[in-house]
Write a protein that holds these residues in place. Structure first.
Motif, PDB file in Angstrom:
ATOM      1  N   GLU A   1     -38.425  -9.737 -56.367  1.00  0.00           N
ATOM      2  CA  GLU A   1     -37.723 -10.378 -57.474  1.00  0.00           C
ATOM      3  C   GLU A   1     -38.614 -10.389 -58.721  1.00  0.00           C
ATOM      4  OE1 GLU A   1     -36.656 -14.970 -58.451  1.00  0.00           O
ATOM      5  OE2 GLU A   1     -35.929 -14.237 -56.506  1.00  0.00           O
ATOM      6  N   PHE A   2     -39.883 -10.720 -58.529  1.00  0.00           N
ATOM      7  CA  PHE A   2     -40.836 -10.700 -59.641  1.00  0.00           C
ATOM      8  C   PHE A   2     -40.921  -9.312 -60.266  1.00  0.00           C
ATOM      9  CE2 PHE A   2     -45.222  -9.315 -60.575  1.00  0.00           C
ATOM     10  CZ  PHE A   2     -45.404  -9.962 -61.792  1.00  0.00           C
ATOM     11  N   LEU A   3     -41.059  -8.285 -59.422  1.00  0.00           N
ATOM     12  CA  LEU A   3     -41.179  -6.912 -59.934  1.00  0.00           C
ATOM     13  C   LEU A   3     -39.937  -6.481 -60.703  1.00  0.00           C
ATOM     14  CD1 LEU A   3     -42.988  -5.214 -56.929  1.00  0.00           C
ATOM     15  CD2 LEU A   3     -43.949  -5.696 -59.194  1.00  0.00           C
ATOM     16  N   GLU A   4     -38.779  -6.886 -60.231  1.00  0.00           N
ATOM     17  CA  GLU A   4     -37.534  -6.569 -60.950  1.00  0.00           C
ATOM     18  C   GLU A   4     -37.522  -7.234 -62.316  1.00  0.00           C
ATOM     19  OE1 GLU A   4     -34.825  -4.510 -60.495  1.00  0.00           O
ATOM     20  OE2 GLU A   4     -36.187  -3.700 -58.981  1.00  0.00           O
ATOM     21  N   MET A   5     -37.932  -8.481 -62.363  1.00  0.00           N
ATOM     22  CA  MET A   5     -37.960  -9.196 -63.640  1.00  0.00           C
ATOM     23  C   MET A   5     -39.046  -8.619 -64.555  1.00  0.00           C
ATOM     24  SD  MET A   5     -37.372 -13.069 -62.279  1.00  0.00           S
ATOM     25  CE  MET A   5     -37.026 -13.833 -63.862  1.00  0.00           C
ATOM     26  N   ALA A   6     -40.165  -8.229 -63.978  1.00  0.00           N
ATOM     27  CA  ALA A   6     -41.276  -7.682 -64.764  1.00  0.00           C
ATOM     28  C   ALA A   6     -40.893  -6.374 -65.434  1.00  0.00           C
ATOM     29  CB  ALA A   6     -42.510  -7.498 -63.874  1.00  0.00           C
ATOM     30  N   LYS A   7     -40.010  -5.603 -64.811  1.00  0.00           N
ATOM     31  CA  LYS A   7     -39.559  -4.338 -65.408  1.00  0.00           C
ATOM     32  C   LYS A   7     -38.966  -4.554 -66.791  1.00  0.00           C
ATOM     33  CE  LYS A   7     -38.368  -1.748 -61.251  1.00  0.00           C
ATOM     34  NZ  LYS A   7     -37.247  -1.203 -60.470  1.00  0.00           N
ATOM     35  N   GLU A   8     -38.310  -5.684 -66.958  1.00  0.00           N
ATOM     36  CA  GLU A   8     -37.663  -5.991 -68.234  1.00  0.00           C
ATOM     37  C   GLU A   8     -38.674  -6.146 -69.375  1.00  0.00           C
ATOM     38  OE1 GLU A   8     -34.304  -6.093 -68.564  1.00  0.00           O
ATOM     39  OE2 GLU A   8     -34.219  -5.545 -66.427  1.00  0.00           O
ATOM     40  N   TYR A   9     -39.913  -6.483 -69.028  1.00  0.00           N
ATOM     41  CA  TYR A   9     -40.918  -6.769 -70.045  1.00  0.00           C
ATOM     42  C   TYR A   9     -41.958  -5.666 -70.215  1.00  0.00           C
ATOM     43  CZ  TYR A   9     -38.965 -11.424 -69.405  1.00  0.00           C
ATOM     44  OH  TYR A   9     -38.112 -12.481 -69.313  1.00  0.00           O
ATOM     45  N   GLN A  10     -41.898  -4.628 -69.400  1.00  0.00           N
ATOM     46  CA  GLN A  10     -42.916  -3.585 -69.411  1.00  0.00           C
ATOM     47  C   GLN A  10     -43.134  -2.934 -70.767  1.00  0.00           C
ATOM     48  OE1 GLN A  10     -41.980  -0.923 -66.134  1.00  0.00           O
ATOM     49  NE2 GLN A  10     -44.102  -1.102 -65.517  1.00  0.00           N
ATOM     50  N   LYS A  11     -42.090  -2.752 -71.518  1.00  0.00           N
ATOM     51  CA  LYS A  11     -42.216  -2.045 -72.795  1.00  0.00           C
ATOM     52  C   LYS A  11     -42.615  -2.971 -73.954  1.00  0.00           C
ATOM     53  CE  LYS A  11     -39.089   1.562 -71.380  1.00  0.00           C
ATOM     54  NZ  LYS A  11     -37.818   2.218 -71.522  1.00  0.00           N
ATOM     55  N   ASP A  12     -42.680  -4.252 -73.675  1.00  0.00           N
ATOM     56  CA  ASP A  12     -43.056  -5.214 -74.708  1.00  0.00           C
ATOM     57  C   ASP A  12     -44.579  -5.278 -74.808  1.00  0.00           C
ATOM     58  OD1 ASP A  12     -43.599  -7.413 -76.332  1.00  0.00           O
ATOM     59  OD2 ASP A  12     -41.974  -8.612 -75.488  1.00  0.00           O
ATOM     60  N   PRO A  13     -45.151  -4.852 -75.909  1.00  0.00           N
ATOM     61  CA  PRO A  13     -46.615  -4.825 -76.040  1.00  0.00           C
ATOM     62  C   PRO A  13     -47.241  -6.218 -76.133  1.00  0.00           C
ATOM     63  CG  PRO A  13     -45.593  -4.228 -78.117  1.00  0.00           C
ATOM     64  CD  PRO A  13     -44.481  -4.365 -77.108  1.00  0.00           C
ATOM     65  N   ASN A  14     -46.424  -7.227 -76.372  1.00  0.00           N
ATOM     66  CA  ASN A  14     -46.945  -8.589 -76.510  1.00  0.00           C
ATOM     67  C   ASN A  14     -47.097  -9.319 -75.177  1.00  0.00           C
ATOM     68  OD1 ASN A  14     -47.062  -8.410 -79.361  1.00  0.00           O
ATOM     69  ND2 ASN A  14     -44.855  -8.778 -79.432  1.00  0.00           N
ATOM     70  N   ILE A  15     -46.598  -8.723 -74.090  1.00  0.00           N
ATOM     71  CA  ILE A  15     -46.682  -9.359 -72.772  1.00  0.00           C
ATOM     72  C   ILE A  15     -48.100  -9.165 -72.226  1.00  0.00           C
ATOM     73  CG2 ILE A  15     -45.812  -9.337 -70.403  1.00  0.00           C
ATOM     74  CD1 ILE A  15     -43.842 -10.466 -72.433  1.00  0.00           C
ATOM     75  N   THR A  16     -48.706 -10.253 -71.809  1.00  0.00           N
ATOM     76  CA  THR A  16     -50.080 -10.229 -71.310  1.00  0.00           C
ATOM     77  C   THR A  16     -50.093 -10.462 -69.788  1.00  0.00           C
ATOM     78  OG1 THR A  16     -50.385 -12.608 -71.552  1.00  0.00           O
ATOM     79  CG2 THR A  16     -50.869 -11.235 -73.497  1.00  0.00           C
ATOM     80  N   PRO A  17     -51.223 -10.189 -69.138  1.00  0.00           N
ATOM     81  CA  PRO A  17     -51.334 -10.520 -67.715  1.00  0.00           C
ATOM     82  C   PRO A  17     -51.069 -12.004 -67.436  1.00  0.00           C
ATOM     83  CG  PRO A  17     -53.091  -9.032 -68.322  1.00  0.00           C
ATOM     84  CD  PRO A  17     -52.391  -9.428 -69.599  1.00  0.00           C
ATOM     85  N   GLU A  18     -51.442 -12.855 -68.377  1.00  0.00           N
ATOM     86  CA  GLU A  18     -51.171 -14.287 -68.211  1.00  0.00           C
ATOM     87  C   GLU A  18     -49.665 -14.552 -68.159  1.00  0.00           C
ATOM     88  OE1 GLU A  18     -53.401 -13.136 -70.584  1.00  0.00           O
ATOM     89  OE2 GLU A  18     -55.147 -13.633 -69.363  1.00  0.00           O
ATOM     90  N   ASP A  19     -48.912 -13.826 -68.978  1.00  0.00           N
ATOM     91  CA  ASP A  19     -47.453 -13.959 -68.953  1.00  0.00           C
ATOM     92  C   ASP A  19     -46.905 -13.520 -67.599  1.00  0.00           C
ATOM     93  OD1 ASP A  19     -47.282 -14.828 -71.657  1.00  0.00           O
ATOM     94  OD2 ASP A  19     -47.358 -12.737 -72.339  1.00  0.00           O
ATOM     95  N   TYR A  20     -47.438 -12.403 -67.089  1.00  0.00           N
ATOM     96  CA  TYR A  20     -47.009 -11.929 -65.777  1.00  0.00           C
ATOM     97  C   TYR A  20     -47.402 -12.916 -64.675  1.00  0.00           C
ATOM     98  CZ  TYR A  20     -45.564  -7.322 -67.477  1.00  0.00           C
ATOM     99  OH  TYR A  20     -44.919  -6.291 -68.116  1.00  0.00           O
ATOM    100  N   ARG A  21     -48.570 -13.522 -64.794  1.00  0.00           N
ATOM    101  CA  ARG A  21     -49.003 -14.509 -63.788  1.00  0.00           C
ATOM    102  C   ARG A  21     -48.065 -15.708 -63.777  1.00  0.00           C
ATOM    103  NH1 ARG A  21     -54.442 -14.237 -66.120  1.00  0.00           N
ATOM    104  NH2 ARG A  21     -55.203 -12.219 -65.449  1.00  0.00           N
TER     105      ARG A  21
END
Length: 115
Positions: free
Chosen positions: A61-81
């Motif tokens: 579920e996390f990986l599916e949601m993370a796909k939505e943000y992959q192209k956003d250069p402002n997303i940081t590892p902290e956001d993914y955490r």
């Protein structure tokens, strides 16, 4: 897309994080004889298999949601955490009563003698 890459952590950190979550999850089911029940739950293969199966679903579920943000250069590892934590915390609402009950009645026997 690997989880450790998105979270920017080492495989050892991931393993520690997963075990810590498993241990906390098991503690939620300990009642009377805390130490013995915790040991029985932690060492129980069906409980571990169930936990990992459910946890993998939440990670998917996390990986599916993370796909939505992959192209956003402002997303940081902290956001993914933070997103990962929001997804995986749901594990604490998942359990099978019969598995937990059976695991708790299992007695761990120490096969060593103290000198």
């Amino acid at each position: 897309m690997k989880i450790i890459n998105l979270l920017n952590i080492h495989p050892e950190q991931y393993s520690s994080m997963l075990f810590e979550t498993y241990m906390h999850w098991c503690t939620d089911f300990c009642t009377k004889n805390y130490e013995q029940e915790l040991q029985s739950l932690l060492a129980n293969a069906p409980i571990n298999k169930y936990f990992l199966m459910e946890y993998r679903k939440l990670e998917a579920e996390f990986l599916e949601m993370a796909k939505e943000y992959q192209k956003d250069p402002n997303i940081t590892p902290e956001d993914y955490r933070e997103l990962y934590a929001d997804c995986t915390v749901k594990i604490f609402n998942r359990h099978q009563k019969a598995l937990v009950r059976n695991a708790k009645i299992t007695t761990i026997i120490n096969n060593y003698e103290c000198n």
